[in-house]
Design a protein around this motif. Structure first.
Motif, PDB file in Angstrom:
ATOM      1  N   UNK A 270       1.013  -1.119   0.113  1.00 49.89           N
ATOM      2  CA  UNK A 270       0.237  -0.003   0.150  1.00 49.89           C
ATOM      3  C   UNK A 270       1.084   1.372  -0.019  1.00 49.89           C
ATOM      4  N   UNK A 271       0.468   2.323  -0.438  1.00 46.32           N
ATOM      5  CA  UNK A 271       1.169   3.683  -0.650  1.00 46.32           C
ATOM      6  C   UNK A 271       0.504   4.563   0.106  1.00 46.32           C
ATOM      7  N   UNK A 272       1.754   5.476   0.956  1.00 49.92           N
ATOM      8  CA  UNK A 272       1.593   6.369   1.840  1.00 49.92           C
ATOM      9  C   UNK A 272       1.785   7.644   1.067  1.00 49.92           C
ATOM     10  N   UNK A 273       0.850   8.777   1.295  1.00 49.16           N
ATOM     11  CA  UNK A 273       1.118   9.927   0.765  1.00 49.16           C
ATOM     12  C   UNK A 273       2.235  10.776   1.636  1.00 49.16           C
ATOM     13  N   UNK A 274       3.233  10.994   0.782  1.00 50.14           N
ATOM     14  CA  UNK A 274       4.433  11.862   1.503  1.00 50.14           C
ATOM     15  C   UNK A 274       4.194  13.392   1.235  1.00 50.14           C
ATOM     16  N   UNK A 275       3.584  13.685  -0.062  1.00 51.84           N
ATOM     17  CA  UNK A 275       3.193  15.253  -0.261  1.00 51.84           C
ATOM     18  C   UNK A 275       2.081  15.393  -1.133  1.00 51.84           C
ATOM     19  N   UNK A 276       1.088  16.123  -0.779  1.00 55.55           N
ATOM     20  CA  UNK A 276       0.088  16.459  -1.447  1.00 55.55           C
ATOM     21  C   UNK A 276      -0.159  17.759  -2.173  1.00 55.55           C
ATOM     22  N   UNK A 277       0.113  17.788  -3.330  1.00 58.10           N
ATOM     23  CA  UNK A 277       0.363  18.949  -4.074  1.00 58.10           C
ATOM     24  C   UNK A 277      -0.014  18.893  -5.499  1.00 58.10           C
ATOM     25  N   UNK A 278      -0.484  20.111  -5.948  1.00 56.21           N
ATOM     26  CA  UNK A 278      -0.922  20.138  -7.200  1.00 56.21           C
ATOM     27  C   UNK A 278      -0.286  21.536  -7.850  1.00 56.21           C
ATOM     28  N   UNK A 279      -0.180  21.705  -9.085  1.00 57.15           N
ATOM     29  CA  UNK A 279       0.180  22.776  -9.813  1.00 57.15           C
ATOM     30  C   UNK A 279      -1.019  23.206 -10.681  1.00 57.15           C
ATOM     31  N   UNK A 280      -1.337  24.589 -10.423  1.00 64.54           N
ATOM     32  CA  UNK A 280      -2.338  25.017 -11.373  1.00 64.54           C
ATOM     33  C   UNK A 280      -1.943  25.546 -12.509  1.00 64.54           C
ATOM     34  N   UNK A 281      -2.605  25.198 -13.682  1.00 63.17           N
ATOM     35  CA  UNK A 281      -2.349  25.523 -14.854  1.00 63.17           C
ATOM     36  C   UNK A 281      -2.700  26.770 -15.284  1.00 63.17           C
ATOM     37  N   UNK A 282      -3.008  27.430 -14.732  1.00 69.15           N
ATOM     38  CA  UNK A 282      -3.706  28.728 -15.185  1.00 69.15           C
ATOM     39  C   UNK A 282      -2.716  29.887 -14.492  1.00 69.15           C
ATOM     40  N   UNK A 283      -2.329  29.692 -13.215  1.00 69.48           N
ATOM     41  CA  UNK A 283      -1.449  30.730 -12.729  1.00 69.48           C
ATOM     42  C   UNK A 283      -0.338  30.360 -12.288  1.00 69.48           C
ATOM     43  N   UNK A 284       0.003  28.947 -12.392  1.00 68.74           N
ATOM     44  CA  UNK A 284       1.265  28.429 -12.100  1.00 68.74           C
ATOM     45  C   UNK A 284       1.659  28.061 -10.589  1.00 68.74           C
ATOM     46  N   UNK A 285       0.609  28.640  -9.617  1.00 68.15           N
ATOM     47  CA  UNK A 285       0.979  28.149  -8.330  1.00 68.15           C
ATOM     48  C   UNK A 285       1.191  26.799  -7.756  1.00 68.15           C
ATOM     49  N   UNK A 286       1.958  26.540  -7.264  1.00 75.63           N
ATOM     50  CA  UNK A 286       2.074  25.151  -6.477  1.00 75.63           C
ATOM     51  C   UNK A 286       1.443  25.183  -5.200  1.00 75.63           C
ATOM     52  N   UNK A 287       0.440  24.371  -4.826  1.00 73.63           N
ATOM     53  CA  UNK A 287      -0.312  24.331  -3.786  1.00 73.63           C
ATOM     54  C   UNK A 287      -0.240  23.170  -3.062  1.00 73.63           C
ATOM     55  N   UNK A 288       0.232  23.208  -1.683  1.00 69.22           N
ATOM     56  CA  UNK A 288       0.389  21.801  -1.068  1.00 69.22           C
ATOM     57  C   UNK A 288      -0.389  22.027   0.417  1.00 69.22           C
ATOM     58  N   UNK A 289      -1.138  20.730   0.413  1.00 74.19           N
ATOM     59  CA  UNK A 289      -2.172  20.598   1.681  1.00 74.19           C
ATOM     60  C   UNK A 289      -0.969  19.730   2.537  1.00 74.19           C
ATOM     61  N   UNK A 290      -0.881  20.281   3.753  1.00 72.74           N
ATOM     62  CA  UNK A 290       0.216  19.905   4.908  1.00 72.74           C
ATOM     63  C   UNK A 290      -0.638  19.059   5.940  1.00 72.74           C
ATOM     64  N   UNK A 291      -1.680  19.198   6.089  1.00 76.37           N
ATOM     65  CA  UNK A 291      -2.232  18.223   7.346  1.00 76.37           C
ATOM     66  C   UNK A 291      -3.942  18.211   6.850  1.00 76.37           C
ATOM     67  N   UNK A 292      -4.376  17.257   7.632  1.00 75.62           N
ATOM     68  CA  UNK A 292      -5.849  16.812   7.212  1.00 75.62           C
ATOM     69  C   UNK A 292      -6.520  18.210   7.450  1.00 75.62           C
ATOM     70  N   UNK A 293      -7.431  18.136   6.468  1.00 71.82           N
ATOM     71  CA  UNK A 293      -8.654  19.292   6.669  1.00 71.82           C
ATOM     72  C   UNK A 293      -7.911  20.488   6.218  1.00 71.82           C
TER      73      UNK A 293
END
Length: 67
Positions: free
Chosen positions: A1-24
């Motif tokens: 089973x895989x564990x999440x190490x980094x929960x992140x996406x990059x916005x394809x419109x503004x280029x921001x990389x946003x990261x969720x660091x804790x639950x909620x």
């Protein structure tokens, strides 16, 4: 089973990389087009137009406790 190490996406419109660091930890990019949530507990994505609004940049590792 895989564990999440980094929960992140990059916005394809503004280029921001946003990261969720804790639950909620619901984080939205500066243009408001997409968001990320869940920290290392779960993956949740939000978007304004379509899933093409963002690029997933999450990182995973094998969870040795739960193979």
């Amino acid at each position: 089973m895989k564990r999440i190490v980094k929960n992140a996406i990059k916005c394809n419109h503004c280029g921001d990389i946003i990261i969720s660091t804790y639950r909620h930890d619901f984080v939205t990019c500066s243009c408001g087009c997409c968001s990320v949530d869940g920290g290392n507990d779960y993956l949740r994505r939000g978007y304004t137009n379509s899933p093409d609004d963002f690029t997933d940049m999450s990182e995973f590792e094998e969870d040795e406790k739960n193979p």
